[in-house]
Design a protein around this motif. Structure first.
Motif, PDB file in Angstrom:
ATOM      1  N   VAL B  14       0.843  -1.200   0.000  1.00 37.98           N
ATOM      2  CA  VAL B  14       0.000   0.000   0.000  1.00 37.98           C
ATOM      3  C   VAL B  14       0.881   1.255   0.000  1.00 37.98           C
ATOM      4  CG1 VAL B  14      -1.746   1.295   1.282  1.00 37.98           C
ATOM      5  CG2 VAL B  14      -1.902  -1.193   1.138  1.00 37.98           C
ATOM      6  N   GLY B  15       1.965   1.179   0.767  1.00 32.03           N
ATOM      7  CA  GLY B  15       2.884   2.315   0.828  1.00 32.03           C
ATOM      8  C   GLY B  15       3.510   2.608  -0.528  1.00 32.03           C
ATOM      9  N   ALA B  16       3.832   1.541  -1.269  1.00 35.94           N
ATOM     10  CA  ALA B  16       4.400   1.731  -2.607  1.00 35.94           C
ATOM     11  C   ALA B  16       3.392   2.454  -3.501  1.00 35.94           C
ATOM     12  CB  ALA B  16       4.790   0.394  -3.209  1.00 35.94           C
ATOM     13  N   ILE B  17       2.124   2.109  -3.329  1.00 40.26           N
ATOM     14  CA  ILE B  17       1.067   2.782  -4.104  1.00 40.26           C
ATOM     15  C   ILE B  17       0.983   4.252  -3.701  1.00 40.26           C
ATOM     16  CG2 ILE B  17      -1.437   2.899  -4.445  1.00 40.26           C
ATOM     17  CD1 ILE B  17      -1.426  -0.199  -4.311  1.00 40.26           C
ATOM     18  N   TYR B  18       0.994   4.519  -2.396  1.00 41.77           N
ATOM     19  CA  TYR B  18       1.025   5.921  -1.951  1.00 41.77           C
ATOM     20  C   TYR B  18       2.222   6.652  -2.553  1.00 41.77           C
ATOM     21  CZ  TYR B  18      -2.307   4.745   1.826  1.00 41.77           C
ATOM     22  OH  TYR B  18      -3.390   4.348   2.543  1.00 41.77           O
ATOM     23  N   ALA B  19       3.353   5.979  -2.552  1.00 37.31           N
ATOM     24  CA  ALA B  19       4.576   6.617  -3.044  1.00 37.31           C
ATOM     25  C   ALA B  19       4.439   6.985  -4.522  1.00 37.31           C
ATOM     26  CB  ALA B  19       5.768   5.690  -2.833  1.00 37.31           C
ATOM     27  N   LEU B  20       3.873   6.057  -5.297  1.00 37.25           N
ATOM     28  CA  LEU B  20       3.712   6.343  -6.731  1.00 37.25           C
ATOM     29  C   LEU B  20       2.843   7.588  -6.938  1.00 37.25           C
ATOM     30  CD1 LEU B  20       3.164   2.794  -8.291  1.00 37.25           C
ATOM     31  CD2 LEU B  20       5.167   4.261  -8.531  1.00 37.25           C
ATOM     32  N   ILE B  21       1.766   7.684  -6.160  1.00 42.82           N
ATOM     33  CA  ILE B  21       0.890   8.859  -6.303  1.00 42.82           C
ATOM     34  C   ILE B  21       1.604  10.113  -5.785  1.00 42.82           C
ATOM     35  CG2 ILE B  21      -1.417   9.791  -5.870  1.00 42.82           C
ATOM     36  CD1 ILE B  21      -2.245   6.938  -4.990  1.00 42.82           C
ATOM     37  N   ALA B  22       2.291   9.945  -4.643  1.00 41.74           N
ATOM     38  CA  ALA B  22       2.949  11.090  -4.017  1.00 41.74           C
ATOM     39  C   ALA B  22       3.965  11.733  -4.965  1.00 41.74           C
ATOM     40  CB  ALA B  22       3.637  10.657  -2.721  1.00 41.74           C
ATOM     41  N   LEU B  23       4.593  10.922  -5.822  1.00 37.83           N
ATOM     42  CA  LEU B  23       5.585  11.456  -6.753  1.00 37.83           C
ATOM     43  C   LEU B  23       4.989  12.535  -7.654  1.00 37.83           C
ATOM     44  CD1 LEU B  23       7.440   8.173  -7.636  1.00 37.83           C
ATOM     45  CD2 LEU B  23       8.449  10.235  -6.649  1.00 37.83           C
ATOM     46  N   GLY B  24       3.747  12.315  -8.065  1.00 36.33           N
ATOM     47  CA  GLY B  24       3.088  13.301  -8.923  1.00 36.33           C
ATOM     48  C   GLY B  24       2.873  14.620  -8.199  1.00 36.33           C
ATOM     49  N   TYR B  25       2.436  14.540  -6.939  1.00 41.14           N
ATOM     50  CA  TYR B  25       2.250  15.775  -6.163  1.00 41.14           C
ATOM     51  C   TYR B  25       3.571  16.509  -6.010  1.00 41.14           C
ATOM     52  CZ  TYR B  25      -2.455  14.570  -4.538  1.00 41.14           C
ATOM     53  OH  TYR B  25      -3.787  14.286  -4.467  1.00 41.14           O
ATOM     54  N   THR B  26       4.588  15.738  -5.655  1.00 38.12           N
ATOM     55  CA  THR B  26       5.845  16.364  -5.281  1.00 38.12           C
ATOM     56  C   THR B  26       6.573  16.953  -6.492  1.00 38.12           C
ATOM     57  OG1 THR B  26       7.227  15.996  -3.335  1.00 38.12           O
ATOM     58  CG2 THR B  26       7.869  14.810  -5.291  1.00 38.12           C
ATOM     59  N   PHE B 236      -0.658  12.778  -0.577  1.00 39.31           N
ATOM     60  CA  PHE B 236      -0.218  14.138  -0.297  1.00 39.31           C
ATOM     61  C   PHE B 236       0.475  14.178   1.073  1.00 39.31           C
ATOM     62  CE2 PHE B 236      -1.271  18.378   1.481  1.00 39.31           C
ATOM     63  CZ  PHE B 236      -0.445  19.109   0.649  1.00 39.31           C
ATOM     64  N   THR B 237      -0.130  13.482   2.046  1.00 36.97           N
ATOM     65  CA  THR B 237       0.502  13.353   3.367  1.00 36.97           C
ATOM     66  C   THR B 237       1.885  12.728   3.242  1.00 36.97           C
ATOM     67  OG1 THR B 237      -1.657  13.071   4.388  1.00 36.97           O
ATOM     68  CG2 THR B 237       0.243  12.342   5.669  1.00 36.97           C
ATOM     69  N   ALA B 238       1.970  11.693   2.416  1.00 36.14           N
ATOM     70  CA  ALA B 238       3.259  11.021   2.212  1.00 36.14           C
ATOM     71  C   ALA B 238       4.282  11.990   1.621  1.00 36.14           C
ATOM     72  CB  ALA B 238       3.079   9.814   1.291  1.00 36.14           C
ATOM     73  N   ALA B 239       3.827  12.828   0.681  1.00 36.14           N
ATOM     74  CA  ALA B 239       4.731  13.791   0.046  1.00 36.14           C
ATOM     75  C   ALA B 239       5.243  14.808   1.068  1.00 36.14           C
ATOM     76  CB  ALA B 239       4.032  14.501  -1.110  1.00 36.14           C
ATOM     77  N   ILE B 240       4.336  15.247   1.957  1.00 37.25           N
ATOM     78  CA  ILE B 240       4.726  16.193   3.012  1.00 37.25           C
ATOM     79  C   ILE B 240       5.681  15.507   3.991  1.00 37.25           C
ATOM     80  CG2 ILE B 240       3.896  17.587   4.955  1.00 37.25           C
ATOM     81  CD1 ILE B 240       2.650  18.805   2.688  1.00 37.25           C
ATOM     82  N   LEU B 241       5.325  14.241   4.313  1.00 31.86           N
ATOM     83  CA  LEU B 241       6.154  13.476   5.248  1.00 31.86           C
ATOM     84  C   LEU B 241       7.588  13.377   4.744  1.00 31.86           C
ATOM     85  CD1 LEU B 241       6.369  11.595   7.738  1.00 31.86           C
ATOM     86  CD2 LEU B 241       5.518   9.737   6.317  1.00 31.86           C
ATOM     87  N   ASN B 246      10.554  16.985  -2.892  1.00 27.84           N
ATOM     88  CA  ASN B 246      11.715  16.092  -2.843  1.00 27.84           C
ATOM     89  C   ASN B 246      11.311  14.694  -3.347  1.00 27.84           C
ATOM     90  OD1 ASN B 246      13.556  14.083  -1.704  1.00 27.84           O
ATOM     91  ND2 ASN B 246      14.467  15.826  -0.646  1.00 27.84           N
ATOM     92  N   ILE B 247      11.922  14.259  -4.434  1.00 29.45           N
ATOM     93  CA  ILE B 247      11.493  13.021  -5.082  1.00 29.45           C
ATOM     94  C   ILE B 247      11.804  11.768  -4.250  1.00 29.45           C
ATOM     95  CG2 ILE B 247      11.938  11.545  -7.090  1.00 29.45           C
ATOM     96  CD1 ILE B 247      11.790  14.133  -8.762  1.00 29.45           C
ATOM     97  N   PRO B 248      13.030  11.578  -3.776  1.00 30.50           N
ATOM     98  CA  PRO B 248      13.247  10.424  -2.882  1.00 30.50           C
ATOM     99  C   PRO B 248      12.370  10.525  -1.634  1.00 30.50           C
ATOM    100  CG  PRO B 248      15.340  11.390  -3.552  1.00 30.50           C
ATOM    101  CD  PRO B 248      14.278  12.325  -4.032  1.00 30.50           C
ATOM    102  N   GLY B 249      12.108  11.764  -1.195  1.00 35.90           N
ATOM    103  CA  GLY B 249      11.249  11.980  -0.036  1.00 35.90           C
ATOM    104  C   GLY B 249       9.859  11.395  -0.242  1.00 35.90           C
ATOM    105  N   ALA B 250       9.297  11.590  -1.427  1.00 39.30           N
ATOM    106  CA  ALA B 250       7.965  11.053  -1.710  1.00 39.30           C
ATOM    107  C   ALA B 250       7.983   9.534  -1.666  1.00 39.30           C
ATOM    108  CB  ALA B 250       7.488  11.549  -3.074  1.00 39.30           C
ATOM    109  N   MET B 251       9.069   8.949  -2.157  1.00 37.98           N
ATOM    110  CA  MET B 251       9.162   7.485  -2.149  1.00 37.98           C
ATOM    111  C   MET B 251       9.228   6.970  -0.706  1.00 37.98           C
ATOM    112  SD  MET B 251      11.949   7.009  -5.205  1.00 37.98           S
ATOM    113  CE  MET B 251      11.734   7.758  -6.831  1.00 37.98           C
TER     114      MET B 251
END
Ligand SMILES: Nc1ncnc2c1ncn2[C@@H]1O[C@H](COP(=O)(O)OP(=O)(O)O)[C@@H](O)[C@H]1O
Ligand SMILES: [Mg+2]
Lengths: 238, 301
Positions: B14-26, B236-241, B246-251
């Motif tokens: 699930v986290g990997a899925i969040y990360a994939l989406i978060a990359l777009g935001y970030t 989005f939370t993941a991207a902020i986290l 920051n791209i590695p940050g989103a991952m």
């Protein structure tokens, strides 16, 4: 004439800050633009590079109009700028900053040659090539900004206050480097607060006041001009 | 141990899925300093396009499950990337010189438009992914059994994120993207066409977000036109986290949030699952607003 500015006007919003200026630069020359803060020097350079748009007037480079081109195409014509405040890509390495300077260049062997030439001329950059640009000192950043601009192998280099905030010894070094670069055939437009050093280096100069060019002459004459002396050398002759 | 391991692998997927989406935001935030509120809906569109292509082309029957799903993923990525590029061209690019708020309003409008379009085309009820796409096998890892799909999601995400990281760090265009994120004016002085950089970001981000939608469809089996909202907020939370921009940050942020959430649901309370993400958001905003990997280098002026 390599660069020619004709009746250039620029507005920020509804406020006009360049009121129709004219300026010419011959091939191989160093031309300096002097003037107090807010006179419009940076705006002039930004307008040449296409980062701000002319509201009227024209800029010609080698007889070709520049003012209709988007900024990224101006670079391809052979015009590079060392912007005010250096504007390094601080979280990228020195080498990455240099590579970006050659962004419009397709020939990778050529890019490598230019880079080695810059590393030779500015060895401090070679030492720090893998360091992040943001960790360099002010003087090193200024050299990187100059090196980055040279990477596109420009015919003309626009420099906006390259000595700003640097210790006298570093200023001297930067000006020596500029002279060296000019000797390789690069034409320069040099905006400076340090009028004495700028006039010593330049062939000719322009003086700007609140959006107008008020004086234009060769460096020696400007240096001995009493108005210039009063305004820029605190009244003492050079 | 068994439960911990299951929750861990579930959280990672699930986290990997969040990360994939978060990359777009970030990435969009990085170059435009804009929160693309329509990004969650691009994720939804990915899920629905995946369903449509899955049922209409029956790829998995022709070329086998793994190849079928791979081809499907590439198609979804391509289509959603195209929609992302159109979104930039029509909703954001005309407002490039306008105040930031105009683009934010445009983003909200685009989000509402996408959500309603999906609802009009597919209906408001849940849609069900066919259940026989991937074999329901479990893989034996050191004596513990993990469902195949979890492993596939994790592997595919790692490969895509690795490829993106390589592209951003090592290629000329990737370096241009990083440069434009730092200083657009300076990037233009280098001869970088910033509009093309932005277009690139609006191809890459939505491609990743779209394929994440497909993954959710395959993993949970059902999708809804509002799903982009919750996933968008989590990502989005993941991207902020990780540190927005920051791209590695989103991952890292995505994976971490997925695992925290799964562990919280298992060991605190399942009812708290969604609240956990927002507690994380609030904590990070209070104690480390730059995110875990944000602003690692102080820029000297
Ligand atoms: N981005 C901007 N928006 C509005 N006004 C500006 C902007 N940049 C410069 N100005 C104004 O334009 C005038 C000329 O500025 P500038 O070209 O930076 O002068 P100089 O480089 O000679 O100090 C100043 O009055 C300045 O306040
Ligand atoms: Mg200035």
């Amino acid at each position: 004439m390599l660069l020619e500015i004709v009746d250039l006007r620029v507005k920020y919003g509804s406020i006009e800050v360049l009121h129709g200026i004219n300026l010419k630069v011959r091939e191989g020359e160093i031309v300096t633009i002097l003037g107090a803060n807010g006179a419009g020097k940076s705006t002039t350079l930004l307008a040449i590079s296409g980062l701000v748009k002319a509201s009227s007037g024209a800029v010609y480079f080698d007889k070709n109009p520049l003012h209709k081109l988007p900024a990224h195409k101006v670079v391809q014509q052979g015009i590079a700028q060392v912007p005010e405040g250096r504007r390094m890509f601080g979280t990228l390495t020195v080498q990455e900053n240099l590579s970006l300077g050659a962004y419009t260049c397709k020939d990778s062997a050529q890019i490598k040659r230019t880079r080695e030439w810059i590393y030779e001329m500015l060895p401090v950059l070679a030492e720090r090539r893998n360091q992040l640009a943001g960790t360099l000192s002010g003087g090193e950043q200024q050299m990187l900004a100059i090196g980055r601009a040279l990477m596109s192998q420009p015919k003309i280099l626009l420099l906006d206050e390259p000595s700003l905030g640097l210790a006298p010894l570093l200023v001297k070094m930067i000006f020596q480097t500029l002279e060296e670069i000019n000797e390789t055939g690069v034409t320069m437009v040099l905006v400076e607060q340090n009028a004495r050093a700028a006039l010593k280096l330049a062939n000719r100069g322009y003086v700007m006041e609140v959006g107008n060019i008020v004086l234009e002459d060769d460096s020696a004459s400007l240096m001995s001009n009493s108005e210039v002396q009063a305004a820029y050398f605190g009244g003492t002759p050079a | 141990m068994e439960q911990f391991f299951q929750q861990l692998t579930n959280g990672l997927a699930v986290g990997a899925i969040y990360a994939l989406i978060a990359l777009g935001y970030t990435m969009v935030y990085g170059v435009l300093k804009l929160i693309n509120f329509a990004h969650g809906d691009l994720f939804t569109i990915g899920a629905y396009l995946g369903l449509t292509l899955l049922t209409s082309l029956a790829l998995t029957e022709h070329i086998g499950p793994v190849w079928g799903v791979s081809v499907l993923a590439v198609m979804v990525m391509g289509l959603v990337a195209l929609i992302g590029a159109l979104l930039d061209r029509l909703a954001y690019r005309p407002l490039r010189e306008s105040p930031r708020l105009s683009a934010v309003v445009s983003a909200l409008g685009a989000s509402i438009f996408f959500q309603n379009t999906v609802m009009l085309i597919y209906g408001a009820r849940f849609q069900v992914y066919p259940q026989n796409i991937l074999p329901k096998t479990a893989i034996n890892i050191f004596g513990l059994y993990v469902p195949l799909i979890r492993i596939l999601i994790l592997l595919a995400s790692i490969v895509m994120m690795g490829a993106l990281y390589f592209f951003i760090q090592k290629t000329k265009v990737g370096t241009a993207i990083r440069a434009a994120a730092i200083d657009q004016g300076a990037a233009r002085l280098m001869g970088i066409d910033v509009n093309r950089v932005i277009l690139m970001v609006f191809l890459l981000g939505p491609a990743m977000g779209g394929v994440a939608g497909l993954m959710v469809g395959l993993y949970y089996g059902q999708i809804n036109f509002t799903m982009g909202w919750v996933y968008g907020l989590k990502a989005f939370t993941a991207a902020i986290l990780g540190g927005i921009g920051n791209i590695p940050g989103a991952m890292v942020g995505g994976i971490l949030l997925g695992v925290i959430e799964a562990m919280g649901a298992a060991y605190l309370s399942i009812a708290w699952k969604d609240a956990i993400a927002f507690c994380v958001l609030i904590l990070i905003l209070i104690f480390r607003p730059t995110g875990l990997l944000g602003e690692r280098v102080a820029e000297k002026v």
